[in-house]
Design a protein around this motif. Sequence first.
Motif, PDB file in Angstrom:
ATOM      1  N   ARG A  85      -5.256   6.133  -0.714  1.00 18.97           N
ATOM      2  CA  ARG A  85      -4.278   5.035  -0.733  1.00 18.97           C
ATOM      3  C   ARG A  85      -4.474   4.180  -1.970  1.00 18.97           C
ATOM      4  O   ARG A  85      -5.588   4.019  -2.450  1.00 18.97           O
ATOM      5  N   SER A 101       0.835  -1.203   0.000  1.00 15.04           N
ATOM      6  CA  SER A 101       0.000   0.000   0.000  1.00 15.04           C
ATOM      7  C   SER A 101       0.864   1.244   0.000  1.00 15.04           C
ATOM      8  O   SER A 101       1.916   1.271   0.642  1.00 15.04           O
ATOM      9  N   ASP A 122      -8.075  10.889   2.849  1.00 18.33           N
ATOM     10  CA  ASP A 122      -6.886  10.047   2.814  1.00 18.33           C
ATOM     11  C   ASP A 122      -6.977   9.181   1.559  1.00 18.33           C
ATOM     12  O   ASP A 122      -7.997   8.537   1.325  1.00 18.33           O
ATOM     13  N   ARG A 160       0.406   5.723   0.167  1.00 21.76           N
ATOM     14  CA  ARG A 160      -0.482   6.818   0.514  1.00 21.76           C
ATOM     15  C   ARG A 160      -0.082   8.029  -0.323  1.00 21.76           C
ATOM     16  O   ARG A 160       1.108   8.227  -0.583  1.00 21.76           O
TER      17      ARG A 160
END
Length: 342
Positions: free
Chosen positions: A258, A239, A256, A241
């Motif tokens: 991701r 992952s 947010d 970000r």
Amino acid sequence: MSRSQGENQNGLSAERLEAIRRSWVEASVTPLWETAVHRVAQGAPRGRHWRWSDIRPLIDDAIAVTTTENAERRVLALTNPDARGGRNTITNINANFQVLAPGETARPHRHTANALRFVVEGSGGVTTVDGKECLMTPGDLVITPGGSWHEHAHRGEGTLVWLDVLDVPLHQYLGTQVFEPGPVHDLPPTIPDSAFAGAGLVPVLEGTQAAYSPLFRFPKAAWEAALQAAPAHRDGARSIRITNPLTGAPAMPLMDCRLMRIRKGEPTATLRSNANAACFVVGGHGRSRIGDQVVEWAAHDVFTLPGHNVVSHECLSQEATLFCVSDWEVLRRLDLLVEEEA
Ligand code: 1HN
């Protein structure tokens, strides 16, 4: 004790009760014991799923129905009756598909809501953000942070489609939603992308900086390289970000973003979070367990992960990539985030 006819359980006459109810209405008060505030929630909300195979024909129809001269934006909003007001995709986020035909433009405006664009198909698109031209080719992410002027243009061939994700519901709730149409004025200074020539090498700037990333475009090639090189988690998932390179905080403070890559045979660890997310399937197919529900998804579908559910993803193709936008950072900053492996 016996009750005479026409009295209710409190011994009040129907007329007296009716008069009390009227006085509440006139005084703008509500009896709390008749509202749902103290009711124990019956499980978490269910996820919602929009299949690309259902949505894609509607995009062509939208071009037939209206022009960008008539519509401020030619947008199909993914609306969920469970989400705030029934006009949003999930509690604090709305997701939409926007479409431009070749030669079309979508005029400049700005609003307090943060927005991002993830390009789905078509090339030759450009979003101009506070005067900076950001190319839109499939897989590119372009952010238009709250307060920034933005306009879109399609200078290429074929239909241009992208996913728009905004924190509009949060602004509606907070009463901070403000919209201003163009023409553009008072453009703030911007920093050229070339000022961020290498990872971890950032310019030292004078004065206070905006709360969002000075990089507005995150090209597919860049995120793809970062995602491939990211260390795998214990469950095998990788992952990344999307952040503000000056601070390491999310690229926009209230959403947010991701990107996650999962592989066949490696289901993700089960996690319960009270954050709410909308996920776009960049590529591949698979299924997600959302509480006791199973959503089977394919490329370009959108599905929601409502907070409080135990969630796990599983890939059914060789690999799959999910782009998930959530209110995780909002909850974290308010000390409301609760997450646990489940
Ligand atoms: C908006 O301003 C855009 O600027 C796209 O492209 C989608 C959805 C809800 C509210 C405003 C845009 C939007 C939006």
